[in-house]
Design an enzyme around this catalytic site. Sequence first.
Site, mmCIF file in Angstrom:
data_model
loop_
_atom_site.group_PDB
_atom_site.id
_atom_site.type_symbol
_atom_site.label_atom_id
_atom_site.label_comp_id
_atom_site.label_asym_id
_atom_site.label_seq_id
_atom_site.Cartn_x
_atom_site.Cartn_y
_atom_site.Cartn_z
ATOM 1 N N HIS A 138 0.872 -1.148 0.047
ATOM 2 C CA HIS A 138 0.231 0.029 0.038
ATOM 3 C C HIS A 138 0.917 1.283 0.276
ATOM 4 O O HIS A 138 0.733 2.122 -0.763
ATOM 5 C CB HIS A 138 -0.911 0.044 1.136
ATOM 6 C CG HIS A 138 -1.693 1.269 1.378
ATOM 7 N ND1 HIS A 138 -3.148 1.230 1.503
ATOM 8 C CD2 HIS A 138 -1.616 2.348 1.505
ATOM 9 C CE1 HIS A 138 -3.681 2.362 1.429
ATOM 10 N NE2 HIS A 138 -2.632 3.076 1.613
ATOM 11 N N GLU A 139 1.882 1.272 0.778
ATOM 12 C CA GLU A 139 2.738 2.358 0.990
ATOM 13 C C GLU A 139 3.665 2.595 -0.205
ATOM 14 O O GLU A 139 3.734 3.692 -0.588
ATOM 15 C CB GLU A 139 3.720 2.615 2.433
ATOM 16 C CG GLU A 139 2.978 2.380 3.462
ATOM 17 C CD GLU A 139 1.641 3.419 3.697
ATOM 18 O OE1 GLU A 139 1.901 4.344 3.345
ATOM 19 O OE2 GLU A 139 0.700 3.107 4.297
ATOM 20 N N HIS A 142 1.864 4.601 -2.664
ATOM 21 C CA HIS A 142 2.050 5.922 -2.758
ATOM 22 C C HIS A 142 3.242 6.331 -3.518
ATOM 23 O O HIS A 142 2.952 7.579 -4.006
ATOM 24 C CB HIS A 142 1.881 6.263 -1.264
ATOM 25 C CG HIS A 142 0.388 6.343 -0.571
ATOM 26 N ND1 HIS A 142 -0.508 7.139 -0.915
ATOM 27 C CD2 HIS A 142 0.117 5.811 0.325
ATOM 28 C CE1 HIS A 142 -1.405 6.915 -0.203
ATOM 29 N NE2 HIS A 142 -1.441 6.158 0.769
#
Length: 178
Positions: A138-139, A142
């Site tokens: 998820h990170e 980003h």
Amino acid sequence: MPTDPAKLRIVLYPDPVLRAKAKPIPAITDEVRAVAQRMLQLMHEAPGVGLAAPQVGLNWRLFVASPSTDPNDDMVFINPVLSAPGRELEDYEEGCLSIPQVTGEIRRPKAITVEAIGLDGATFRLTSDELPARVWQHEFDHLEGTLILDRMTPMDRMACERQLKELETDYHGKSKRR
Ligand code: ZN
């Protein structure tokens, strides 16, 4: 120091910084260390289990993560690279600190390996097939300008349409007032 860590805040959708591809960090300076500490603080306050630099308005390839609320579990990942995604995929409900009140089932490889540089300058490599694997992916998204909105099912995307519109209105209202 160009960035005052105390002034960093979590930025919200649709801030364009969330859509930019982040740039590698050339050196681990005092500024980088201070920003990482501030990001860990913001993450715990939120509370969340991960936070990427674009989420505090910085176009840097850095994220922090902690699978628990214990500060001993805090980790900083600089210039991370993901590899060896497992073949088994898993659906899991994800939220994002930059998109409040929006969640969606996201399908990702259950297992992943991450290689990154820590604040001590040493490269480390970790593999997980549990919550950390989910957080790292998820990170990392980003840092590529990718949000859960891009990965959720059309049904989930439709369900959050109204909340997204509200966030857009808030964002544009704020920038107009400035
Ligand atoms: Zn997020």
